[in-house]
Design an enzyme around this catalytic site. Sequence first.
Site, PDB file in Angstrom:
ATOM      1  N   PHE A 153      -7.654   4.550   1.970  1.00  0.00           N
ATOM      2  CA  PHE A 153      -7.707   5.775   2.774  1.00  0.00           C
ATOM      3  C   PHE A 153      -6.775   6.815   2.186  1.00  0.00           C
ATOM      4  CE2 PHE A 153     -10.196   4.712   6.539  1.00  0.00           C
ATOM      5  CZ  PHE A 153     -10.396   3.365   6.287  1.00  0.00           C
ATOM      6  N   ALA A 154      -7.306   8.015   2.012  1.00  0.00           N
ATOM      7  CA  ALA A 154      -6.483   9.121   1.518  1.00  0.00           C
ATOM      8  C   ALA A 154      -6.745  10.313   2.439  1.00  0.00           C
ATOM      9  CB  ALA A 154      -6.832   9.441   0.078  1.00  0.00           C
ATOM     10  N   ASP A 207      -3.352  -0.118   1.109  1.00  0.00           N
ATOM     11  CA  ASP A 207      -2.693   1.190   1.227  1.00  0.00           C
ATOM     12  C   ASP A 207      -2.929   1.981  -0.051  1.00  0.00           C
ATOM     13  OD1 ASP A 207      -1.584   0.747   3.706  1.00  0.00           O
ATOM     14  OD2 ASP A 207       0.491   1.068   3.058  1.00  0.00           O
ATOM     15  N   VAL A 208      -2.828   3.301   0.049  1.00  0.00           N
ATOM     16  CA  VAL A 208      -3.054   4.132  -1.138  1.00  0.00           C
ATOM     17  C   VAL A 208      -1.747   4.544  -1.827  1.00  0.00           C
ATOM     18  CG1 VAL A 208      -3.021   6.408   0.019  1.00  0.00           C
ATOM     19  CG2 VAL A 208      -4.474   6.034  -1.993  1.00  0.00           C
ATOM     20  N   HIS A 256       4.405 -10.129   3.686  1.00  0.00           N
ATOM     21  CA  HIS A 256       5.104  -8.848   3.658  1.00  0.00           C
ATOM     22  C   HIS A 256       6.378  -8.983   2.811  1.00  0.00           C
ATOM     23  CE1 HIS A 256       7.300  -5.357   5.025  1.00  0.00           C
ATOM     24  NE2 HIS A 256       6.251  -4.931   5.705  1.00  0.00           N
ATOM     25  N   THR A 286       8.589  -9.037  12.847  1.00  0.00           N
ATOM     26  CA  THR A 286       8.475  -7.921  13.791  1.00  0.00           C
ATOM     27  C   THR A 286       7.085  -7.862  14.431  1.00  0.00           C
ATOM     28  OG1 THR A 286       7.974  -6.470  11.929  1.00  0.00           O
ATOM     29  CG2 THR A 286      10.261  -6.521  12.695  1.00  0.00           C
ATOM     30  N   GLU A 294      -0.703  -2.925  11.720  1.00  0.00           N
ATOM     31  CA  GLU A 294      -0.089  -4.141  11.159  1.00  0.00           C
ATOM     32  C   GLU A 294       0.200  -5.178  12.250  1.00  0.00           C
ATOM     33  OE1 GLU A 294       2.770  -4.258   7.609  1.00  0.00           O
ATOM     34  OE2 GLU A 294       4.125  -4.380   9.323  1.00  0.00           O
ATOM     35  N   ASP A 332       7.693  -4.144  -2.954  1.00  0.00           N
ATOM     36  CA  ASP A 332       8.459  -2.911  -2.802  1.00  0.00           C
ATOM     37  C   ASP A 332       9.882  -3.245  -3.231  1.00  0.00           C
ATOM     38  OD1 ASP A 332       9.935  -0.747  -1.904  1.00  0.00           O
ATOM     39  OD2 ASP A 332       8.618  -0.422  -0.169  1.00  0.00           O
TER      40      ASP A 332
HETATM   41  C1  4GW Z   1       3.845  10.063   8.552  1.00  0.00           C
HETATM   42  O1  4GW Z   1       3.911  11.243   8.647  1.00  0.00           O
HETATM   43  C2  4GW Z   1       2.666   9.406   7.977  1.00  0.00           C
HETATM   44  S1  4GW Z   1       1.344  10.188   7.384  1.00  0.00           S
HETATM   45  C3  4GW Z   1       2.524   8.079   7.849  1.00  0.00           C
HETATM   46  C4  4GW Z   1       1.307   7.701   7.261  1.00  0.00           C
HETATM   47  C5  4GW Z   1       0.530   8.772   6.964  1.00  0.00           C
HETATM   48  C6  4GW Z   1      -0.760   8.713   6.337  1.00  0.00           C
HETATM   49  C7  4GW Z   1      -1.291   7.490   6.003  1.00  0.00           C
HETATM   50  C8  4GW Z   1      -1.484   9.897   5.986  1.00  0.00           C
HETATM   51  O2  4GW Z   1      -1.102  11.053   6.253  1.00  0.00           O
HETATM   52  N1  4GW Z   1      -2.673   9.774   5.311  1.00  0.00           N
HETATM   53  C9  4GW Z   1      -3.158   8.549   4.997  1.00  0.00           C
HETATM   54  O3  4GW Z   1      -4.214   8.468   4.347  1.00  0.00           O
HETATM   55  N2  4GW Z   1      -2.490   7.404   5.376  1.00  0.00           N
HETATM   56  C10 4GW Z   1      -3.097   6.105   5.049  1.00  0.00           C
HETATM   57  O4  4GW Z   1      -2.490   5.074   5.835  1.00  0.00           O
HETATM   58  C11 4GW Z   1      -2.818   5.750   3.588  1.00  0.00           C
HETATM   59  O5  4GW Z   1      -3.878   4.968   3.089  1.00  0.00           O
HETATM   60  C12 4GW Z   1      -1.559   4.932   3.696  1.00  0.00           C
HETATM   61  O6  4GW Z   1      -1.331   4.114   2.575  1.00  0.00           O
HETATM   62  C13 4GW Z   1      -1.810   4.152   4.986  1.00  0.00           C
HETATM   63  C14 4GW Z   1      -0.562   3.610   5.673  1.00  0.00           C
HETATM   64  O7  4GW Z   1       0.453   4.599   5.754  1.00  0.00           O
HETATM   65  P1  4GW Z   1       1.779   4.466   4.886  1.00  0.00           P
HETATM   66  O8  4GW Z   1       1.378   3.975   3.534  1.00  0.00           O
HETATM   67  O9  4GW Z   1       2.509   5.748   4.896  1.00  0.00           O
HETATM   68  O10 4GW Z   1       2.565   3.353   5.658  1.00  0.00           O
HETATM   69  P2  4GW Z   1       3.816   2.550   5.051  1.00  0.00           P
HETATM   70  O11 4GW Z   1       4.974   3.508   4.961  1.00  0.00           O
HETATM   71  O12 4GW Z   1       4.034   1.440   6.022  1.00  0.00           O
HETATM   72  O13 4GW Z   1       3.443   2.033   3.670  1.00  0.00           O
HETATM   73 MN    MN Z   2       2.005   2.347   2.287  1.00  0.00          MN
END
Ligand code: 4GW
Ligand code: MN
Length: 351
Positions: free
Chosen positions: A119-120, A209-210, A231, A243, A301, A324
Amino acid sequence: MDKDQGKTGGVKGYLTKRRLCVVGFIMLLFFSFGFGVGVGFVWYTSNDTGLDAPIKISSTMSNNTQDLDDFHKVNLLRRSDVLTMTLWFAPIVWEGTYNSEILNEQFRQRNVTVGLTVFAIKKYVVFLKKFLETAEMYFMVGHRVNYYIFTDRPEEVPEVVLKEGRKKVVLPVQNYPRWQEISMRRMEMISNFFQQRFINEVSYLVCVDVDMRFNDQVGVEILSDLFGTLHPGFYAAERQSFTYEHRPASQAYVPSDEGDFYYAGGFFGGTVMEVYKLTKKCHEAMMVDKANGIEAIWHDESHLNKYFVYHKPTKILSPEYLWDDDMGRREILKKRRFLAVRKNHAAIRNK
Ligand code: 4GW
Ligand code: MN
């Protein structure tokens, strides 16, 4: 006639006293074997003796290692510094526990196509270029691949040259104002494209994730009916520190005495059918939560983790598959295959 009744009736007539004895004996054998294997695979966590430590675990192997070849079985025994099999006999994939040559041959013969969903939404389109370029280098090399790119900005999807047998499918979707919802709605959107696309186009789906880049091989060794990834922040942690969602009011609730591992929301998959069941169930659970005015602590999650408590994955990926450097000690890994890209939170999020 009731199917179960028929079955029971048949068993009654069949089980004479003598046969019962034989069956009892076989079951006893079976259970003692199972116990031996179970005891053999104990969780090793902070053993720092290096990756080629001597064999410490039981030499009895389960017949339940369906998709493992002999090389893989032998190497499971060698990798005794980490857990290489769960108590329900699902392999845990680390470098050195499988033979990619044999596996590649098996999957090539089946002419398998693997779907990679990503997802992007909004600003996250900036991650696509590196993601796709590195996927071309490392993801399912030599196999057929469909990239499914869910985005609200189709015109901003970069042109990346793809190798033969690999294609890009851009799926325009809506965005949501809250980032939590962007992340959570992935479950709904993946399940929505089951009938329309996935069921006809691919055998397996890998959902990631992207904000990541591939850094080493991620191949068919990950494929199984249903798989999740440990994780990077919790692979060596105890259950009490996972968590999970602990509020009973949420559909993602996991009681404190349940749960095996803490899985990452950013890398799971399986056959198209299993991923459909998973994403549909998680989405429905999130809708119930929404109606009840509650949102699980770690969003999708948390729901994924709840699902895996009651639908055990048939394979588990080590944190090599979602790493990470800010979360774990990289010395424990032989390979860092899929890495979190550092992001400038203020600039990238909610734009
Ligand atoms: C905070 O402002 C945001 S925006 C947190 C996630 C956002 C977001 C996430 C976004 O604006 N657009 C989006 O495409 N995503 C998708 O959700 C994207 O594929 C991303 O890899 C996934 C999960 O969000 P994340 O990677 O930011 O989560 P973490 O920090 O847990 O890897
Ligand atoms: Mn991510």
